[in-house]
Write an enzyme that holds these catalytic residues in place. Structure first.
Site, PDB file in Angstrom:
ATOM      1  N   CYS A 199       3.205  -1.349 -12.424  1.00 16.98           N
ATOM      2  CA  CYS A 199       3.491  -0.268 -13.332  1.00 16.98           C
ATOM      3  C   CYS A 199       4.801  -0.640 -14.506  1.00 16.98           C
ATOM      4  O   CYS A 199       5.447   0.269 -14.379  1.00 16.98           O
ATOM      5  CB  CYS A 199       3.833   1.072 -12.716  1.00 16.98           C
ATOM      6  SG  CYS A 199       5.217   0.608 -11.538  1.00 16.98           S
ATOM      7  N   ASP A 231      -1.012  -4.211  -5.593  1.00 17.84           N
ATOM      8  CA  ASP A 231      -0.364  -3.187  -6.443  1.00 17.84           C
ATOM      9  C   ASP A 231       1.097  -3.620  -6.471  1.00 17.84           C
ATOM     10  O   ASP A 231       1.696  -2.917  -5.563  1.00 17.84           O
ATOM     11  CB  ASP A 231      -0.644  -1.683  -6.086  1.00 17.84           C
ATOM     12  CG  ASP A 231      -0.030  -0.584  -7.091  1.00 17.84           C
ATOM     13  OD1 ASP A 231      -0.053  -0.990  -8.263  1.00 17.84           O
ATOM     14  OD2 ASP A 231       0.039   0.482  -6.656  1.00 17.84           O
ATOM     15  N   GLU A 242       1.965  -2.495   4.361  1.00 13.05           N
ATOM     16  CA  GLU A 242       3.124  -2.433   3.943  1.00 13.05           C
ATOM     17  C   GLU A 242       4.195  -2.986   4.544  1.00 13.05           C
ATOM     18  O   GLU A 242       4.224  -2.773   5.716  1.00 13.05           O
ATOM     19  CB  GLU A 242       3.538  -0.752   3.746  1.00 13.05           C
ATOM     20  CG  GLU A 242       4.925  -0.515   3.135  1.00 13.05           C
ATOM     21  CD  GLU A 242       5.110  -1.131   1.831  1.00 13.05           C
ATOM     22  OE1 GLU A 242       4.373  -0.845   0.935  1.00 13.05           O
ATOM     23  OE2 GLU A 242       6.453  -1.522   1.873  1.00 13.05           O
ATOM     24  N   ALA A 253       0.704  -1.244   0.084  1.00 12.69           N
ATOM     25  CA  ALA A 253      -0.222   0.002   0.087  1.00 12.69           C
ATOM     26  C   ALA A 253       0.791   1.400   0.190  1.00 12.69           C
ATOM     27  O   ALA A 253       0.281   2.328  -0.473  1.00 12.69           O
ATOM     28  CB  ALA A 253      -0.934  -0.041   1.073  1.00 12.69           C
ATOM     29  N   ALA A 254       2.060   1.450   0.417  1.00 16.95           N
ATOM     30  CA  ALA A 254       2.754   2.757   0.573  1.00 16.95           C
ATOM     31  C   ALA A 254       3.117   3.324  -0.782  1.00 16.95           C
ATOM     32  O   ALA A 254       3.401   2.582  -1.776  1.00 16.95           O
ATOM     33  CB  ALA A 254       4.000   2.234   1.351  1.00 16.95           C
ATOM     34  N   PRO A 255       2.948   4.565  -0.905  1.00 19.14           N
ATOM     35  CA  PRO A 255       2.723   5.410   0.004  1.00 19.14           C
ATOM     36  C   PRO A 255       1.380   5.671   0.191  1.00 19.14           C
ATOM     37  O   PRO A 255       1.009   6.488   1.059  1.00 19.14           O
ATOM     38  CB  PRO A 255       3.493   6.667  -0.611  1.00 19.14           C
ATOM     39  CG  PRO A 255       3.581   6.377  -1.992  1.00 19.14           C
ATOM     40  CD  PRO A 255       3.545   5.031  -2.224  1.00 19.14           C
ATOM     41  N   GLY A 256       0.328   5.128  -0.463  1.00 16.97           N
ATOM     42  CA  GLY A 256      -0.870   5.191   0.098  1.00 16.97           C
ATOM     43  C   GLY A 256      -1.942   5.884  -1.201  1.00 16.97           C
ATOM     44  O   GLY A 256      -2.880   6.191  -0.976  1.00 16.97           O
TER      45      GLY A 256
HETATM   46  N1  SAM Z   1       0.017   1.000  -3.601  1.00 19.63           N
HETATM   47  C1  SAM Z   1       0.888   1.829  -3.762  1.00 19.63           C
HETATM   48  C2  SAM Z   1       0.346   3.376  -4.090  1.00 19.63           C
HETATM   49  O1  SAM Z   1      -0.767   3.265  -4.971  1.00 19.63           O
HETATM   50  O2  SAM Z   1       0.883   4.108  -3.321  1.00 19.63           O
HETATM   51  C3  SAM Z   1       2.184   1.695  -4.319  1.00 19.63           C
HETATM   52  C4  SAM Z   1       3.031   0.523  -3.982  1.00 19.63           C
HETATM   53  S1  SAM Z   1       4.355  -0.034  -4.793  1.00 19.63           S
HETATM   54  C5  SAM Z   1       3.920  -0.212  -6.550  1.00 19.63           C
HETATM   55  C6  SAM Z   1       4.581  -1.580  -4.253  1.00 19.63           C
HETATM   56  C7  SAM Z   1       5.032  -1.658  -2.594  1.00 19.63           C
HETATM   57  O3  SAM Z   1       4.963  -3.016  -2.575  1.00 19.63           O
HETATM   58  C8  SAM Z   1       6.046  -0.980  -2.372  1.00 19.63           C
HETATM   59  O4  SAM Z   1       5.560   0.013  -1.224  1.00 19.63           O
HETATM   60  C9  SAM Z   1       7.011  -1.951  -1.871  1.00 19.63           C
HETATM   61  O5  SAM Z   1       7.708  -1.478  -0.727  1.00 19.63           O
HETATM   62  C10 SAM Z   1       6.276  -3.245  -1.371  1.00 19.63           C
HETATM   63  N2  SAM Z   1       6.735  -4.275  -1.443  1.00 19.63           N
HETATM   64  C11 SAM Z   1       8.166  -4.608  -1.647  1.00 19.63           C
HETATM   65  N3  SAM Z   1       8.490  -5.843  -1.885  1.00 19.63           N
HETATM   66  C12 SAM Z   1       7.201  -6.436  -1.162  1.00 19.63           C
HETATM   67  C13 SAM Z   1       7.068  -7.715  -0.570  1.00 19.63           C
HETATM   68  N4  SAM Z   1       7.850  -8.737  -0.961  1.00 19.63           N
HETATM   69  N5  SAM Z   1       5.839  -8.036  -0.431  1.00 19.63           N
HETATM   70  C14 SAM Z   1       4.885  -7.111  -0.394  1.00 19.63           C
HETATM   71  N6  SAM Z   1       4.992  -5.817  -0.762  1.00 19.63           N
HETATM   72  C15 SAM Z   1       6.450  -5.619  -0.950  1.00 19.63           C
END
Ligand code: SAM
Length: 287
Positions: A238, A185, A141, A118-121
């Protein structure tokens, strides 16, 4: 400059002419877009706040978001700090559209929703605006420093029906048949963000794409038992490549027992936003 193997893959998947158009658009300036917090401000008031900077509505999120004609200094804006709006990449707002479709098919107002990565949200705050107060959102996250930023952005959004967690996706596996809708995501190779993120370009390789695709499948398999039978998964990345997008959707259908209802790519030059992929799936028999 983009990696040669990436360029070749784009030509293979889109054909030479379309790939050239997308790649040259990726050398241009990214669009800036903002999404209103309807609990704090009405859309016309946000447009008035930005004055001549306010541009066209984001076509797939026209009731909540619009482009800006230039990038202001958001950190100097009190309304930004008050959580009256979120600066969100336009293509990724398509998740709101898929979410509304899932809600309509479920046919009920009170929902349990998981935003697993979810980060940064961006998605969390958007989907909170699409949920009523009797619903619950769990925004997770795994990376601690990023979970802190997520918690700050969620607090700024100002709603109380959301819990921020900092867990590995596997922690959700023991929560059986709990969520009506889950958003994954996923962390990805970030091809769609190349013009915004030089590190994504530097880190790109075919091996890294394969690694990302495998990690996405692990994340999906780990949390899957927590999604109800008949519940919906919104899977997004993305990135442009088949392995992380269509192939993983096929894998979800085959291995996890889901049906794909829709999927869509966004391409710079064709859509006003960054590269993005989103799919809507429905969970079949309980696994
Ligand atoms: N959904 C967010 C938004 O709309 O602001 C963006 C999410 S970003 C594309 C993917 C996220 O997955 C990152 O925050 C990252 O830290 C996290 N991530 C990295 N490795 C991961 C793992 N093994 N399992 C779950 N999440 C992970």
């Amino acid at each position: 400059m983009f990696p040669a193997e990436f360029i070749n893959e784009m030509r293979d998947s889109l054909g030479p002419e379309r790939a050239e158009q997308v790649l040259s658009a990726m050398a241009g300036e990214p669009a800036v877009s903002v999404r209103v917090n309807p609990r704090k401000l009405m859309l016309p008031a946000l447009r008035a706040h930005f004055g001549t900077l306010a541009g066209d509505p984001v076509p797939w999120a026209s009731e909540e978001a619009f482009y800006l004609n230039d990038r202001p200094s958001f950190t100097l804006d009190p309304l930004f700090h008050a959580g009256a709006y979120y600066v969100q990449e336009a293509s990724s707002m398509y998740v709101g559209n898929l979410f509304e479709r899932a809600k309509a098919m479920l046919g009920k107002e009170t929902l349990r929703v998981l935003d697993l990565c979810a980060a940064p949200g961006g998605k969390t705050t958007q989907l909170l605006s699409h949920l009523d107060d009797t619903s619950l959102m769990v925004a997770n996250e795994v990376v601690p420093s990023r979970a802190t930023v997520l918690a700050e952005n969620v607090a700024r959004w100002g709603l109380s029906n959301v819990a921020v967690t900092q867990s590995d996706p596997a922690a959700f596996g023991s929560l059986r048949d709990f969520f009506d809708i889950a958003v994954v995501d996923a962390p990805c190779s970030g091809e769609g963000m190349f013009r915004k993120d030089e590190r994504a370009v530097a880190e790109w390789s075919p091996a890294n794409v394969a690694l990302c695709a495998a990690r996405q499948r692990r994340i999906l398999a780990d949390f899957w038992p927590s999604l109800k039978t008949g519940g919906f998964l919104i899977y997004s990345t993305c990135t442009f490549n088949r392995q992380e997008d269509e192939d993983n959707v096929d894998w979800i259908c085959r291995e996890l027992g889901a049906e794909c209802l829709d999927m869509r790519h966004f391409y710079p030059g064709e859509d006003r936003g960054e590269g993005f992929f989103a799919a809507l799936l429905r969970k079949g028999d309980s696994r």
